[in-house]
Every structure is written in C-alpha cells, then in structure tokens.
Design an enzyme around this catalytic site. Sequence first.
Site, PDB file in Angstrom:
ATOM      1  N   LYS A  31       1.643 -15.300  13.081  1.00  0.00           N
ATOM      2  CA  LYS A  31       2.835 -15.979  12.586  1.00  0.00           C
ATOM      3  C   LYS A  31       2.776 -17.481  12.852  1.00  0.00           C
ATOM      4  O   LYS A  31       3.327 -18.282  12.096  1.00  0.00           O
ATOM      5  CB  LYS A  31       4.085 -15.355  13.203  1.00  0.00           C
ATOM      6  CG  LYS A  31       4.423 -13.988  12.601  1.00  0.00           C
ATOM      7  CD  LYS A  31       4.575 -14.058  11.086  1.00  0.00           C
ATOM      8  CE  LYS A  31       4.995 -12.744  10.471  1.00  0.00           C
ATOM      9  NZ  LYS A  31       5.129 -12.827   8.996  1.00  0.00           N
TER      10      LYS A  31
ATOM     11  N   SER B  58       8.288 -15.874  11.471  1.00  0.00           N
ATOM     12  CA  SER B  58       9.034 -15.257  12.570  1.00  0.00           C
ATOM     13  C   SER B  58       9.218 -16.254  13.697  1.00  0.00           C
ATOM     14  O   SER B  58       8.342 -17.083  13.978  1.00  0.00           O
ATOM     15  CB  SER B  58       8.286 -14.033  13.091  1.00  0.00           C
ATOM     16  OG  SER B  58       8.832 -13.580  14.316  1.00  0.00           O
ATOM     17  N   LYS B  59      10.333 -16.122  14.404  1.00  0.00           N
ATOM     18  CA  LYS B  59      10.603 -16.952  15.566  1.00  0.00           C
ATOM     19  C   LYS B  59       9.551 -16.743  16.648  1.00  0.00           C
ATOM     20  O   LYS B  59       9.358 -17.607  17.511  1.00  0.00           O
ATOM     21  CB  LYS B  59      12.005 -16.680  16.114  1.00  0.00           C
ATOM     22  CG  LYS B  59      12.301 -15.225  16.486  1.00  0.00           C
ATOM     23  CD  LYS B  59      12.056 -14.889  17.924  1.00  0.00           C
ATOM     24  CE  LYS B  59      12.485 -13.470  18.244  1.00  0.00           C
ATOM     25  NZ  LYS B  59      12.136 -13.054  19.614  1.00  0.00           N
TER      26      LYS B  59
ATOM     27  N   ARG C 285       0.812  -1.211   0.000  1.00  0.00           N
ATOM     28  CA  ARG C 285       0.000   0.000   0.000  1.00  0.00           C
ATOM     29  C   ARG C 285       0.848   1.266   0.000  1.00  0.00           C
ATOM     30  O   ARG C 285       0.335   2.358  -0.244  1.00  0.00           O
ATOM     31  CB  ARG C 285      -0.946   0.011   1.198  1.00  0.00           C
ATOM     32  CG  ARG C 285      -0.275   0.121   2.553  1.00  0.00           C
ATOM     33  CD  ARG C 285      -1.299   0.063   3.660  1.00  0.00           C
ATOM     34  NE  ARG C 285      -0.683   0.122   4.978  1.00  0.00           N
ATOM     35  CZ  ARG C 285      -1.353  -0.018   6.111  1.00  0.00           C
ATOM     36  NH1 ARG C 285      -2.655  -0.237   6.087  1.00  0.00           N
ATOM     37  NH2 ARG C 285      -0.730   0.044   7.267  1.00  0.00           N
TER      38      ARG C 285
ATOM     39  N   ASN D  28       5.021  -6.292  13.574  1.00  0.00           N
ATOM     40  CA  ASN D  28       4.904  -6.652  14.985  1.00  0.00           C
ATOM     41  C   ASN D  28       4.267  -5.471  15.706  1.00  0.00           C
ATOM     42  O   ASN D  28       4.945  -4.581  16.214  1.00  0.00           O
ATOM     43  CB  ASN D  28       6.274  -6.988  15.566  1.00  0.00           C
ATOM     44  CG  ASN D  28       6.185  -7.708  16.886  1.00  0.00           C
ATOM     45  OD1 ASN D  28       5.178  -7.626  17.575  1.00  0.00           O
ATOM     46  ND2 ASN D  28       7.241  -8.430  17.235  1.00  0.00           N
TER      47      ASN D  28
ATOM     48  N   TYR E 281       0.284 -10.670  16.605  1.00  0.00           N
ATOM     49  CA  TYR E 281       1.401 -11.022  15.723  1.00  0.00           C
ATOM     50  C   TYR E 281       1.819 -12.478  15.937  1.00  0.00           C
ATOM     51  O   TYR E 281       2.058 -13.216  14.977  1.00  0.00           O
ATOM     52  CB  TYR E 281       2.568 -10.080  15.986  1.00  0.00           C
ATOM     53  CG  TYR E 281       3.762 -10.270  15.094  1.00  0.00           C
ATOM     54  CD1 TYR E 281       3.736  -9.865  13.763  1.00  0.00           C
ATOM     55  CD2 TYR E 281       4.939 -10.834  15.582  1.00  0.00           C
ATOM     56  CE1 TYR E 281       4.848 -10.020  12.937  1.00  0.00           C
ATOM     57  CE2 TYR E 281       6.056 -10.994  14.771  1.00  0.00           C
ATOM     58  CZ  TYR E 281       6.002 -10.590  13.455  1.00  0.00           C
ATOM     59  OH  TYR E 281       7.101 -10.742  12.644  1.00  0.00           O
TER      60      TYR E 281
ATOM     61  N   GLU F  17      16.245 -12.291  14.565  1.00  0.00           N
ATOM     62  CA  GLU F  17      16.605 -10.875  14.713  1.00  0.00           C
ATOM     63  C   GLU F  17      17.356 -10.425  13.461  1.00  0.00           C
ATOM     64  O   GLU F  17      18.441 -10.933  13.164  1.00  0.00           O
ATOM     65  CB  GLU F  17      17.483 -10.658  15.957  1.00  0.00           C
ATOM     66  CG  GLU F  17      16.884 -11.185  17.251  1.00  0.00           C
ATOM     67  CD  GLU F  17      15.689 -10.379  17.724  1.00  0.00           C
ATOM     68  OE1 GLU F  17      15.410  -9.314  17.150  1.00  0.00           O
ATOM     69  OE2 GLU F  17      15.028 -10.822  18.685  1.00  0.00           O
TER      70      GLU F  17
END
Length: 266
Positions: free
Chosen positions: A160, A143-144, A42, A97, A156, A188
């Site tokens: 995920k 993501s972890k 967007r 996040n 989040y 990270e």
Amino acid sequence: MDLRLKNKIVVVSGSAGKEGSIGETIINRLADEGAIPVLIDRNERGDRYAATLQQKGIDALFVKTDVTDPVEMENAVKIIAEKYGRIDVVINNVGVNDGAGLEATYEEFMDSLKLNVASYFLLVKYALPFLKESKGNILNIGSKVALTGQGGTSGYAAAKGGVLGLTREWAVDLIQFGIRSNAIIIAESFTPAYDDWLKTLPDGEAVLKKINKSIPFEGRMTKTEEIADTVLFIISDRSSHTTGQFVFVDGGYVHLDRALINDVNY
C-alpha cells in the site's frame, strides 16, 4: 450534479467481493451514473453481478482474471478493448490485508506484493494505450496502513505504500498525455470482510465499539457508499484538474487530533 460519466468504460479490479464490499458498491454506483462498469476479478461472483446489471438494461462486462498473472491481465484488457474499443478509467481496487508479517516466508511476502501492488502496475501498463487515446484517468484505492502502520502485515503495508508511490509517479509520467492519477485512502470501513473478521473474535462487538470510538467524525466507520461517491467524483470531469492527490475518506482517522476521541461522546 451531472458527473458526465454516461457511457464511460470504467475498469474496476477486485470488483467481485461480497455484496456490500467496496468494489461491488463502486460497480453499482457507476451503473447508477450511466457508466459502463467492467469487472476484473478471479471470483465468479463477478459474472452474477454483471448479469444482474444486464438484466436491468445496463451494459456491463465481467472478465474472470487472476490479477497477479501478467498473461491473464493482458488478455483481460484485450477482451475489454475488443468489445468496447476504448477504456476511459482504471480503478485499482484490489486489497487483501493478508497478515504477511515478519514471521511470513519470503514467498508469502512476495505473494502479498503481487496481489496488492503489482496487480495495479499490470492493469495500468496494459490499459495505458487506451487511456492515452481517451485522455482517461487512474484511481488507486489505498489504505491508511501505508501511512500509520498496523503491525503484523509487512506485505500489505509495503504494497500500500507502493500504491501511493505509483500514484504520484504515474501522475508525473502521464501529464504529457493528459491522464490524471489519484488515490483514495481508506481507514476503517465496515465491509463484509471486516464483519467476517469480527465474527472470528471472542468479543467482536467490543472490538467494533473500540474501533468506532477511534474515528473522530461521528464515531463510526466509513460507509462503502461514501467511498464510492468520492471515487465517482474524482474519476469524473468534475475533478478535471486534480492529479497526484491522496484523498482521505476516513472520518478524520489519520489526521485529526486524538484528543477528539475523548472530547466527543457518541
């Protein structure tokens, strides 16, 4: 190694982040390999990114899209199909996040799910007829947080976790069509958004140092280029028998013994 990505139509959602973001890095690495990157986002930065590639003689397309809107997502895929006639790869890269924790409203929680996992469903749903024709593949950026938790980010984390569930579900669903489905899991990574967050803290440098020390391999964050290079390999024919997999690009953050943090000095 030739990844055989030349002229492949690769659709990347969430690809108009700031310069140096994961999505923007993926777009440029795709272009380096001769693929045709299609940006869905967007943010109007995507228009500039596509124009820059076009000025270099590289075919690229930006479709401004609210990825949480089913109508806009369906229209985006129609625009891509009208221009190119096919889609070879879908990379779902959206991820914010947003801190929608247990104190968040129901609406905030649902908004997080819409952005961080429902958008993945929408893009694959509408691109699927073209992926069937090309026997293409899907790569989801995970993501972890889905595996380790983080605290204060229920939306989040749930999204995920859902991304990983969808990755395996689609791998099963789409075997019959020769379509692969995989996920990259990041821990990270030093992105512009991460840098912006650190700058809001009273002692961002100390926080950064602490985070780096928590990463077993080389005591540093993962570079966006390292993520992009892994992405390109997995979507390529060089990874043609890999499906339903979660590939960790995290310097050993999730799986390696925490004792390593104390044993290794960087």
